[in-house]
Structures are given as C-alpha cells and as structure tokens.
Design an enzyme around this catalytic site. Structure first.
Site, PDB file in Angstrom:
ATOM      1  N   LYS A 140       0.820  -1.211   0.000  1.00  0.00           N
ATOM      2  CA  LYS A 140       0.000   0.000   0.000  1.00  0.00           C
ATOM      3  C   LYS A 140       0.856   1.265   0.000  1.00  0.00           C
ATOM      4  O   LYS A 140       0.531   2.241  -0.674  1.00  0.00           O
ATOM      5  CB  LYS A 140      -0.933   0.006   1.205  1.00  0.00           C
ATOM      6  CG  LYS A 140      -2.007  -1.079   1.161  1.00  0.00           C
ATOM      7  CD  LYS A 140      -2.989  -0.889   2.317  1.00  0.00           C
ATOM      8  CE  LYS A 140      -3.674  -2.168   2.735  1.00  0.00           C
ATOM      9  NZ  LYS A 140      -4.695  -2.674   1.840  1.00  0.00           N
ATOM     10  N   GLU A 184      -2.633   7.309   7.827  1.00  0.00           N
ATOM     11  CA  GLU A 184      -3.411   8.258   7.043  1.00  0.00           C
ATOM     12  C   GLU A 184      -4.588   8.800   7.831  1.00  0.00           C
ATOM     13  O   GLU A 184      -4.963   8.262   8.883  1.00  0.00           O
ATOM     14  CB  GLU A 184      -3.857   7.653   5.703  1.00  0.00           C
ATOM     15  CG  GLU A 184      -4.729   6.442   5.820  1.00  0.00           C
ATOM     16  CD  GLU A 184      -5.006   5.791   4.459  1.00  0.00           C
ATOM     17  OE1 GLU A 184      -4.145   5.818   3.565  1.00  0.00           O
ATOM     18  OE2 GLU A 184      -6.111   5.253   4.301  1.00  0.00           O
ATOM     19  N   HIS A 224     -14.268  -4.135   8.303  1.00  0.00           N
ATOM     20  CA  HIS A 224     -13.609  -3.675   7.081  1.00  0.00           C
ATOM     21  C   HIS A 224     -13.726  -4.685   5.952  1.00  0.00           C
ATOM     22  O   HIS A 224     -12.928  -4.691   5.024  1.00  0.00           O
ATOM     23  CB  HIS A 224     -12.138  -3.329   7.313  1.00  0.00           C
ATOM     24  CG  HIS A 224     -11.927  -2.286   8.369  1.00  0.00           C
ATOM     25  ND1 HIS A 224     -12.429  -1.006   8.258  1.00  0.00           N
ATOM     26  CD2 HIS A 224     -11.295  -2.331   9.561  1.00  0.00           C
ATOM     27  CE1 HIS A 224     -12.090  -0.322   9.327  1.00  0.00           C
ATOM     28  NE2 HIS A 224     -11.428  -1.100  10.152  1.00  0.00           N
ATOM     29  N   ARG A 246      -6.677  -8.114  -9.628  1.00  0.00           N
ATOM     30  CA  ARG A 246      -7.332  -9.402  -9.901  1.00  0.00           C
ATOM     31  C   ARG A 246      -8.806  -9.144 -10.160  1.00  0.00           C
ATOM     32  O   ARG A 246      -9.266  -8.012 -10.063  1.00  0.00           O
ATOM     33  CB  ARG A 246      -7.198 -10.304  -8.678  1.00  0.00           C
ATOM     34  CG  ARG A 246      -7.727  -9.601  -7.413  1.00  0.00           C
ATOM     35  CD  ARG A 246      -7.746 -10.498  -6.197  1.00  0.00           C
ATOM     36  NE  ARG A 246      -7.843  -9.768  -4.962  1.00  0.00           N
ATOM     37  CZ  ARG A 246      -8.971  -9.360  -4.389  1.00  0.00           C
ATOM     38  NH1 ARG A 246     -10.140  -9.567  -4.989  1.00  0.00           N
ATOM     39  NH2 ARG A 246      -8.955  -8.701  -3.244  1.00  0.00           N
TER      40      ARG A 246
HETATM   41  P1  ADP Z   1      -7.752  -4.101   2.532  1.00  0.00           P
HETATM   42  O1  ADP Z   1      -6.494  -4.373   1.767  1.00  0.00           O
HETATM   43  O2  ADP Z   1      -7.775  -4.831   3.820  1.00  0.00           O
HETATM   44  O3  ADP Z   1      -8.957  -4.258   1.673  1.00  0.00           O
HETATM   45  P2  ADP Z   1      -8.190  -1.201   2.339  1.00  0.00           P
HETATM   46  O4  ADP Z   1      -7.096  -0.198   2.360  1.00  0.00           O
HETATM   47  O5  ADP Z   1      -8.808  -1.477   1.020  1.00  0.00           O
HETATM   48  O6  ADP Z   1      -7.636  -2.553   2.971  1.00  0.00           O
HETATM   49  O7  ADP Z   1      -9.305  -0.752   3.384  1.00  0.00           O
HETATM   50  C1  ADP Z   1     -10.362  -1.620   3.765  1.00  0.00           C
HETATM   51  C2  ADP Z   1     -11.500  -0.828   4.363  1.00  0.00           C
HETATM   52  O8  ADP Z   1     -11.080  -0.039   5.490  1.00  0.00           O
HETATM   53  C3  ADP Z   1     -12.126   0.201   3.443  1.00  0.00           C
HETATM   54  O9  ADP Z   1     -13.081  -0.377   2.578  1.00  0.00           O
HETATM   55  C4  ADP Z   1     -12.737   1.188   4.416  1.00  0.00           C
HETATM   56  O10 ADP Z   1     -13.942   0.688   4.948  1.00  0.00           O
HETATM   57  C5  ADP Z   1     -11.748   1.219   5.543  1.00  0.00           C
HETATM   58  N1  ADP Z   1     -10.756   2.304   5.371  1.00  0.00           N
HETATM   59  C6  ADP Z   1      -9.580   2.241   4.692  1.00  0.00           C
HETATM   60  N2  ADP Z   1      -8.933   3.405   4.706  1.00  0.00           N
HETATM   61  C7  ADP Z   1      -9.677   4.274   5.430  1.00  0.00           C
HETATM   62  C8  ADP Z   1      -9.540   5.644   5.847  1.00  0.00           C
HETATM   63  N3  ADP Z   1      -8.467   6.378   5.514  1.00  0.00           N
HETATM   64  N4  ADP Z   1     -10.532   6.200   6.586  1.00  0.00           N
HETATM   65  C9  ADP Z   1     -11.607   5.468   6.949  1.00  0.00           C
HETATM   66  N5  ADP Z   1     -11.793   4.168   6.616  1.00  0.00           N
HETATM   67  C10 ADP Z   1     -10.850   3.565   5.860  1.00  0.00           C
HETATM   68  P1  ADP Z   2     -12.375  -8.502  -1.927  1.00  0.00           P
HETATM   69  O1  ADP Z   2     -12.152  -7.024  -1.889  1.00  0.00           O
HETATM   70  O2  ADP Z   2     -12.442  -8.990  -3.355  1.00  0.00           O
HETATM   71  O3  ADP Z   2     -13.484  -8.987  -1.081  1.00  0.00           O
HETATM   72  P2  ADP Z   2     -10.581  -9.875   0.023  1.00  0.00           P
HETATM   73  O4  ADP Z   2      -9.234  -9.360   0.401  1.00  0.00           O
HETATM   74  O5  ADP Z   2     -11.656  -9.856   1.051  1.00  0.00           O
HETATM   75  O6  ADP Z   2     -11.010  -9.083  -1.326  1.00  0.00           O
HETATM   76  O7  ADP Z   2     -10.370 -11.347  -0.475  1.00  0.00           O
HETATM   77  C1  ADP Z   2     -10.959 -11.811  -1.626  1.00  0.00           C
HETATM   78  C2  ADP Z   2     -11.472 -13.197  -1.440  1.00  0.00           C
HETATM   79  O8  ADP Z   2     -10.411 -14.117  -1.562  1.00  0.00           O
HETATM   80  C3  ADP Z   2     -12.124 -13.504  -0.125  1.00  0.00           C
HETATM   81  O9  ADP Z   2     -13.469 -13.160  -0.024  1.00  0.00           O
HETATM   82  C4  ADP Z   2     -11.965 -15.009  -0.082  1.00  0.00           C
HETATM   83  O10 ADP Z   2     -13.069 -15.631  -0.679  1.00  0.00           O
HETATM   84  C5  ADP Z   2     -10.712 -15.273  -0.877  1.00  0.00           C
HETATM   85  N1  ADP Z   2      -9.605 -15.611  -0.021  1.00  0.00           N
HETATM   86  C6  ADP Z   2      -8.633 -14.781   0.378  1.00  0.00           C
HETATM   87  N2  ADP Z   2      -7.731 -15.424   1.129  1.00  0.00           N
HETATM   88  C7  ADP Z   2      -8.139 -16.697   1.230  1.00  0.00           C
HETATM   89  C8  ADP Z   2      -7.630 -17.861   1.893  1.00  0.00           C
HETATM   90  N3  ADP Z   2      -6.519 -17.822   2.622  1.00  0.00           N
HETATM   91  N4  ADP Z   2      -8.328 -18.995   1.785  1.00  0.00           N
HETATM   92  C9  ADP Z   2      -9.449 -19.030   1.054  1.00  0.00           C
HETATM   93  N5  ADP Z   2      -9.969 -17.976   0.413  1.00  0.00           N
HETATM   94  C10 ADP Z   2      -9.326 -16.825   0.494  1.00  0.00           C
END
Ligand code: ADP
Ligand code: ADP
Ligand code: MG
Length: 663
Positions: free
Chosen positions: A116, A200, A235, A295
């Site tokens: 990130k 952030e 989240h 992806r």
């Molecule tokens: P991940 O890789 O776990 O998906 P993200 O950076 O996409 O992590 O953040 C996941 C979620 O966390 C977001 O969909 C949002 O709900 C919350 N989030 C992330 N960044 C912020 C922020 N700066 N302020 C408030 N909520 C946040």
């Molecule tokens: P998205 O934003 O697409 O929901 P996530 O970071 O939540 O992304 O992960 C995507 C999907 O990948 C999850 O909902 C899950 O189904 C699958 N996944 C991720 N890690 C694993 C794991 N270790 N074992 C099985 N499924 C996984």
C-alpha cells in the site's frame, strides 16, 4: 483463443470461471485438495488434478504443483481466481517462465500495487488523489508519531502489506498512538511477515467506492463504472451495488479517469479494481485512492449485471492477446444490481464463522452464473460441507432491476427463498440490512451496520406461536403420509368431555414451551400455545410449502425436519423449534465442562492471562485466528488459570485444549 486452461482456485470463483470457459468452448482443468475431492468445481471442469492436503499451503498455494499440473494436462494458461495465488507476483513470473499464460496483469504490475505504501508513492506521481497521510520508508516510531500529529486525529495506521481488512488500527488521540502502532506492527508481522505501516487520515463516515478497470496488451484502457461497497463489517464487504447511489456523471468520469491513470501508471493489463475512499460533504464527494486489487474481485458480478458483459470472457480475450472488445464510448449502465455475500457465520455472535454441512440448501429460482434478474454464484451443493480450511462464503446472490427499488425488493424475495439448514448463516441478517432505513434510503457509509444495529441483531422474525403451529402441522402431515389419518394412533393422545387432544412440548429460543392441540367434532383443529386461548389451526400442502393458518395469521411456511428440530422458513424469516419427546426421559443438561478448547483449527494469536491468574466468568483469555477472523476465547466460569498449553503462533487442531482452568 486458448483451447485449454487450468483454474488455480476452488469454490464459487472456480465454478464461475469454468462456466464462461465452457460457453467459449475452452476446456478446463480443475485442481483440488483432499477436502475438495468431491467439490462442485471439480465436477464443473473437464479434468481435475489432485494437488495435496486440505490446508491452502499444502495445495492451493503449492504453485510448483499447479504449474506441473498445467504442463501435464496440456493447459496453455492459468486463471488464478481471487485470493490464493492471484496477487502473487512470483507465481505470475513462474507461469511465464514455464511457458504458460497467467490470466492476470504482468508480475511487475502486481508488485507495484502489492504494497500500500509503495503504490501510494506511485499514485502520487501519477496525479491520483490520496488520503492525506504518511507513506514513506522511514518507520521510526517517533517520526510516525510526529506524522500522525501533523495529519490530525483520528488517524488510521495500516499494514502496508495488509489485505482482507486486517492490520488496521484507528487512533483517536496522540496519547494512544504508540500503543496502537506497536499492536498494528505485531499483527502485520504475524499475518503478512512485514511490519511496515503507513499512517493516514481516518475519514469519518466514508463510503467505499471502487472502479472496475480493464487494460489490454495494446495500451487500451476502459473503466467499467463503479461499485459501492460501503456496507462492511470488520472492514470486509457485506453488500455491494452498482451504480453507486447519488453518483453524478461528472464525478463518475473523474473517478473513472483517475482509476485508468492508476492502471496506466503500472502498465496494467487485464481486470483490476481501483478502490477509493469517499468523503461526503453534503452532496459533494471527495475521493481518495486506497489501493488497487490486481485481480478479478468477488463483487464483479454487479458490474456484469449493469453492463451486460462477461468479465471473465474479457480476461480470457485480453490474456490471449486480443484487444478490449469495447471502447469507453460503447459502455452503458443498465438498471441497478446488488450482490449479497451469503456466509456461514453467526451475526449475533460477532459474526463468528460457522462450519458444518449444508443439510438443506435450497436456492431461489434462478439461472446459475448467467446474467438475469436473479443470479447465484456458488461452489457448493446440498450435502457439501463448509470446512474450516477455507473462507466462510457459501454463495453470492446477485439481483438486477430496472431501478434500485426493484433490485432491493428482488433481493429480499430471493433471500427469503434461500433456505439453508445445518449451520448458522447471515441470510436473515442480510434481509434486515436490506430493509434497514439507511440501506433502503441509500444513506450509505462504512458505519451503516453499527448505526442500524438495533434492528439488525438479536431479532426474532418468527414468534413462538407461528413456529409451534408450523411444527405441529408438519408433524401431523408427516404422520398422515406415514400411517393414514389417525389422530389417535399417537401414544400421547387424550380425550375428555368429547374433545380429543394431544400435547406437544418444544424447546424454542432456549426455553421450554408447551402446546395443546384439540380435535373438535367437526374435524377442525385448535391449537393453544403456552396457555393462551386456543386458536383455530388449519393447513394444507401447497406448492413446495405448507399453507398454514393459525388464528388470524395465514402464512406459507416451508419446514425441514432434521432429527427433533423443525426449521421453519416463512416470508418473514426463519426459526428453529425443537420437539421434546414427552415420553423420553428429560436429558440431564450436559454440565458445562471447564475445558477451553479451540472452536476450529487455527492459530493461537495471544493469551491475555498467565498461569496463576484469577479470572472472572466472561473474561477474555486467548485470541485465536481461523477462517480469516480473530476469535476471542472467554472464561466459561470464575476460576484460576492452571496452565497455558500452547504458545502464541502455535497451530492447533479443532477441539484442542488451549489452557486449563481450575475452579
Ligand atoms: P484491505 O487491503 O484490507 O482491503 P483497504 O485499504 O482497502 O484494505 O481498506 C479496507 C477498508 O477499510 C475500506 O473499505 C474502508 O472501509 C476502511 N478504510 C480504509 N482506509 C480508510 C480511511 N483512511 N478512513 C476510513 N476508513 C478507511
Ligand atoms: P475482496 O475485496 O475482493 O473482497 P478480500 O481481500 O476480502 O477481497 O479477499 C478476496 C477473497 O479471496 C475472499 O473473499 C476469499 O473468498 C478469498 N480468499 C482470500 N484469502 C483466502 C484464503 N486464505 N483462503 C481461502 N480464500 C481466500
Ligand atoms: Mg481493500
């Protein structure tokens, strides 16, 4: 186009990719673990190769074996699905080295977007708006603290290598920063093997809006509109929809162009999603880049529903070197789509994942993996198990309507027709979310579930009277089917003053309940539940249901019996009611043992007590991680910790005793 591809995944995404490949006359090779020997995705493909044990690291993450399986079966390309190897640049590179096409972006683009902090530095250069924050290399705690103070509280500390909603800490004030940083780094090191963080601004009541992008190998890019994924727990996404309510044409264009700029900056090829966090100021929206997922996303079907496109087909075409099938000007939004993730979990118990077998799994009428008003993507069949090895998603339900209102109504009806027995699910919870004021009025932000909690948790959609009436009707119908209609054949029938009757006893919601059925002279029935006035009971077999009337209430109920339990599904919701056999000896409720065992296989994260500590009932003792979630293990009674049987980081089997508690 490819003649044969290997699908390096399982579950619904493997089935979904196979469906498109089949339509395009491409042959498919499945891979499977021990636990998946009879899984739906294995049957959905033309060939299948066993690649190892049930745990992902013994099978779906074993990329040498997967590449060998592709070579051995003559597959030309590998589709990684999502999760597992889909964002692993080393795997993408290894495919290329083995002469196989990786159906995804180049390894360099995966790497550029993998962390990130690094990706934010790149995006800054590309002119993509970022949340105010610090994403530098220097990880000196004093520097991070100064940066947080400069940004202004609340701030969010994020593991740079994080994903799946893990490795994040919100910090309210400067004094709390150091402790939150240490705990975030610890989690990041344990979960991702990398403790680098970024800091952030914590956006208050934000929306999560993401843009689907596509690039081809000829330098063309398009954006396929947005998805609103604001409804989240921990989240993680719960409901996703497209288009985003309240989105204006001008805003959509700005976000789409920013997303394409992000993709272009890393020479992206294939399907990707650029996630933005959106700050709402009245009608105005400010959007900031969060991360790019390199992806296909879990929620891609809502984009397919509003564009009429098949994104897996696009992935295959692009991977085969073809140009994008359409240009930006050709793309249009049709109607509104919503996806609900149906998971094996207990929302009322902090969304604890559940395992078990799908004793009943009935779906609403639909066309599988096809675009239409109701679509279901799943990787399981009735009778299959939801095992602890993989994540807890059972199915995705995707609905499409001309308007958001139509889609909402269709989603509620489809959820009502989704009947699952055998393990806890979030189906009823999803219905409450869909009907909540905030969701119905599209008052969306990531705090929606918390804000609406009073109408989402610990609800009872079906009351005792209705559940008892349905259970009695089901019992009588089953008896009729078995033995002809003889109300007196049961051992506990009675007769007094010319009225014949029969007693029932139930367990409902943890309480013992009684009901009395009376047979009147004219053949009519009356049912009195828990001493209330007897009310007329009538029922008959309808189409796939029991048409039931008790007192003033009429309802179409579907009842499934497993052992002593009747699972009652009505349009209002579902309930389970247990028949207590009157003649059987009352079972002595098994005494709660003092054993503290792992609810499922997983990893011990931490103990919050040590040997010799006195603990009170309900006090948290240990944290375990399993099925991508953390679970707290609490003391069942007051006592003293006698011994800890594992250390943090240890892998434990289901049922393993974690610590000993003495009274
Ligand atoms: P991940 O890789 O776990 O998906 P993200 O950076 O996409 O992590 O953040 C996941 C979620 O966390 C977001 O969909 C949002 O709900 C919350 N989030 C992330 N960044 C912020 C922020 N700066 N302020 C408030 N909520 C946040
Ligand atoms: P998205 O934003 O697409 O929901 P996530 O970071 O939540 O992304 O992960 C995507 C999907 O990948 C999850 O909902 C899950 O189904 C699958 N996944 C991720 N890690 C694993 C794991 N270790 N074992 C099985 N499924 C996984
Ligand atoms: Mg994300």
């Amino acid at each position: 186009m490819f003649k044969k591809i290997l699908i390096a995944n399982r579950g619904e995404i493997a089935c979904r990719v196979a469906a498109t490949a089949c339509r395009m006359a491409i042959r498919t090779v499945a891979v499977y673990s021990d636990a998946d020997a009879h899984a739906k995705h294995v049957v959905a493909c033309d060939e299948a190769v066993h690649i190892g044990g049930s745990a992902p690291r013994e099978s779906y993450l074993q990329w040498e074996r997967i590449i060998a399986a592709a070579k051995a079966t003559g597959a030309e390309a590998i589709h990684p699905g999502y999760g597992f190897l889909s964002e692993n640049e080393a795997f993408a590179a290894a495919c290329a080295e083995a002469g196989l096409v990786f159906i995804g972006p180049p390894a360099s683009a995966i790497q550029a977007m993998g962390l990130k902090a690094e990706s934010k530095q790149l995006m800054e250069k590309a002119g993509v708006p970022l949340v105010p924050g610090y994403h530098g290399h220097d990880q000196d705690p004093a520097l991070l603290q100064r940066e947080a103070d400069r940004i202004g509280y609340p701030v969010l500390i994020k593991a740079s290598a994080g994903g799946g909603g893990k490795g994040m800490r919100a910090v309210e004030k400067s004094e709390d920063f150091a402790a939150a940083l240490a705990s975030c780094q610890r989690e990041a090191r344990n979960s991702f093997g990398d403790e680098a963080v970024l800091v952030e601004k914590y956006v208050l009541r934000p929306r999560h809006i993401e843009i689907q992008v596509f690039g081809d190998a000829h330098g063309n890019y398009v954006w396929l509109f947005e998805r609103d994924c604001s409804v989240q727990r921990r989240h993680q996404k719960v409901l996703e929809e497209a288009p985003a309510p309240g989105m204006t044409e001008a805003m959509r264009k700005r976000m789409g162009e920013a997303a394409v700029a992000a993709a272009r900056a890393v020479d992206y090829v294939g399907a990707g999603t650029v996630e933005f966090i959106v700050e709402q100021r009245g009608k105005e929206m400010n959007f900031f880049f969060m991360e790019m997922n390199t992806r296909l996303q879990v929620e891609h079907p809502v984009t397919e529903a509003i564009t009429g496109l098949d994104l897996v087909e696009w992935q295959l075409r692009v991977a085969a070197g073809q140009p994008l099938p359409l240009q930006q000007a050709d793309l249009r939004i049709h109607g509104h789509a919503i996806e609900a993730r149906i998971c094996a979990e207990n929302p009322d118990n902090n969304f604890l994942p559940a395992t078990g077998s799908l004793q009943v799994y009935r779906k609403p009428p639909h066309v599988e993996f096809e675009r239409g008003p109701v679509r279901i993507d799943d990787g399981v069949r009735e009778g299959d198990a939801i095992s602890p090895f993989y994540d807890s998603m059972i199915a995705k339900l995707i609905v499409h309507g001309a308007t958001r209102e139509e889609a909402l109504a269709r989603l509620d009806a489809a959820l009502a027709a989704t009947h699952i027995v055998g393990l806890a699910t979030n189906v009823q919870f999803l219905r409450y979310v869909v009907k909540s004021r905030s969701f119905a009025e599209a008052d969306l932000d990531t705090a929606l579930i918390q804000r609406e909690q009073a109408v989402l948790f610990d609800q009872q959609p079906v009351g005792l009277e209705l559940a008892a009436a349905a259970a009695v009707a089901k019992t009588l119908l089953d008896e009729q089917a078995l033995a002809g209609n003889d109300p007196f054949s049961r051992r506990d029938g009675w007769r007094s003053h010319g009225v014949a009757g029969r007693r029932f006893e139930f367990d409902f919601g943890g309480q013992h309940q009684k009901a009395e059925l009376r047979y009147l002279h004219d053949g009519a029935l009356q049912l009195a539940v828990n001493g209330s006035a007897p009310a007329p009971l009538a029922f008959r077999v309808g189409e796939g249901c029991i048409e039931l009337q008790h007192g003033e209430r009429r309802v179409r109920a579907v009842v499934y019996t497993t052992g002593e339990t009747d699972h009652v599904f009505t349009p209002q919701g579902a309930a389970a009611i247990v028949s207590v056999d009157l003649l059987a000896h009352a079972s002595e409720g098994a005494a709660e043992g003092g054993r503290l065992t792992a609810p499922m296989p997983g990893k011990v994260v931490s103990f919050s007590v040590k040997a010799g500590d006195k603990v009170a009932k309900g006090q948290p003792l240990a944290v375990m991680e399993a099925m991508k979630m953390e679970h707290t293990i609490a003391a069942p009674a007051d006592g003293t910790v006698a011994e800890l049987l594992y250390a943090p980081g240890d892998q434990v089997a289901e049922g393993a005793e974690l610590l000993k508690l003495a009274a």
